[in-house]
Design a protein around this motif. Structure first.
Motif: not given
Length: 324
Positions: A31-32, A35-37, A220-223, A240-241
């Motif tokens: 989702g948000p 390129d990191s999660a 993303a901070a909630l992931l 996601d946006w």
């Protein structure tokens, strides 16, 4: 007069080394977390290599058996040779046998798995005192892949968050690993038609509105807390946006399914660059509901959709080495 300096001959990898390598499929972004999660799934490519005195051959079963090269041009063989050469080692020959179960160009990390398998193979072919670490594997495979989001979960298993630091650093790729909440079950729907990651990236805008960037950062901070501690946050944490709606023209049916699932409160996202979709279900009841909804929608589609429940892989890539 002193004689000109000469380059010493490369160390020679001996024949008879056998390694068995298993690399998990992965899903990136979630989702948000663009390129990191990433997260590792219990679906594996398996590879067996054996060093020989000369020649390079590849035997392929499963994905790619009808179109991947079966000689020195095979991606994994080429990556092994390049990495060993950079480290000062000569590889005279190699036999490779691959069982490819990870679908190609579907958003499940097949290319990252190939680069990871090559990195693991290099570890197997170097002397034990080389002491190749997981961090070395992360650097090598991420460098080949171009980004670490799929590589990190392939290395460490579980849930990962990765990033790139100073490019001048020898350890420019970094990652942290977390254990997903045991109630979370990934359900994927894999379409028959592939999609190039490069093609999907061409649809992304150069800039996004400030308000959307802020909203995406908040989700993303909630992931991490949603995926590890409180699955009730999953629906909010996976909104996601940054990339999904921009990619809709390349995979309209995927986004249609995701919109329908999210309308019912399910944490549905595009897996990587797509076109596979992934739903993070919390508990057996939601898992069965999601499977049923996806199978019903798949039955009405003009293309085949493979609906699977995939467990989270917690080990990452594994290797067995047999030396002569």
């Amino acid at each position: 007069m002193a004689s000109p300096a000469t380059t010493p001959p490369a160390n020679r990898v001996p024949a008879g080394i056998v390694a068995k390598i298993k690399v998990p499929a992965t899903s990136a972004n979630l989702g948000p977390g663009f390129d990191s999660a990433g997260i590792a799934f219990g679906l594996y490519d398996e590879l067996e290599i054996c060093t020989t005195e000369a020649g390079f051959t590849a035997e392929i079963e499963g994905e790619g058996q009808n179109y991947l090269p079966t000689d020195a041009r095979h991606l994994i063989i080429a990556q092994i040779r390049m990495r060993l050469d950079n480290l000062g080692w000569h590889l005279p020959g190699l036999k490779l046998k691959a069982i490819n179960r990870i679908p190609h160009s579907r958003g499940l990390g097949s290319s990252a798995a190939a680069h990871m398998a090559a990195a693991m193979a290099v570890k197997a072919l170097l002397p034990p005192d080389a002491e190749i670490s997981n961090n070395d594997l992360l650097q090598w495979a991420s460098e080949a892949e171009g980004h670490p989001d799929n590589v990190a979960p392939a290395v460490y298993g579980g849930l990962t968050f990765s990033w790139k630091q100073d490019e001048a650093s020898e350890e420019s790729y970094q990652a942290i690993r977390m254990d997903p909440h045991p109630d979370i079950t990934p359900v994927v729907a894999i379409p028959a038609k592939p999609l190039s990651t490069a093609a999907a990236r061409t649809l992304l805008p150069a800039t996004v509105p400030y308000t959307e960037a802020v909203a995406n950062a908040a989700r993303a901070a909630l992931l991490a807390p949603a995926m590890t501690g409180d699955p009730k946050l999953l629906f909010a944490a996976t909104e996601d946006w940054l990339h999904q709606r921009y990619r809709q023209p390349s995979m309209p049916e995927t986004l249609e399914h995701i919109t329908a699932l999210r309308a019912h409160g399910h944490a549905a996202v595009v897996s990587g660059a797509g076109p596979t979709l992934c739903v993070f279900a919390a508990g057996s009841d939601e898992t069965q509901s999601v499977v049923q909804q996806l199978e019903q929608r798949a039955a009405k589609s003009l293309q085949h959709w493979d609906v699977r429940i995939l467990p989270v892989d917690t080990e990452g890539a594994t290797i067995e080495i047999f030396r002569p």
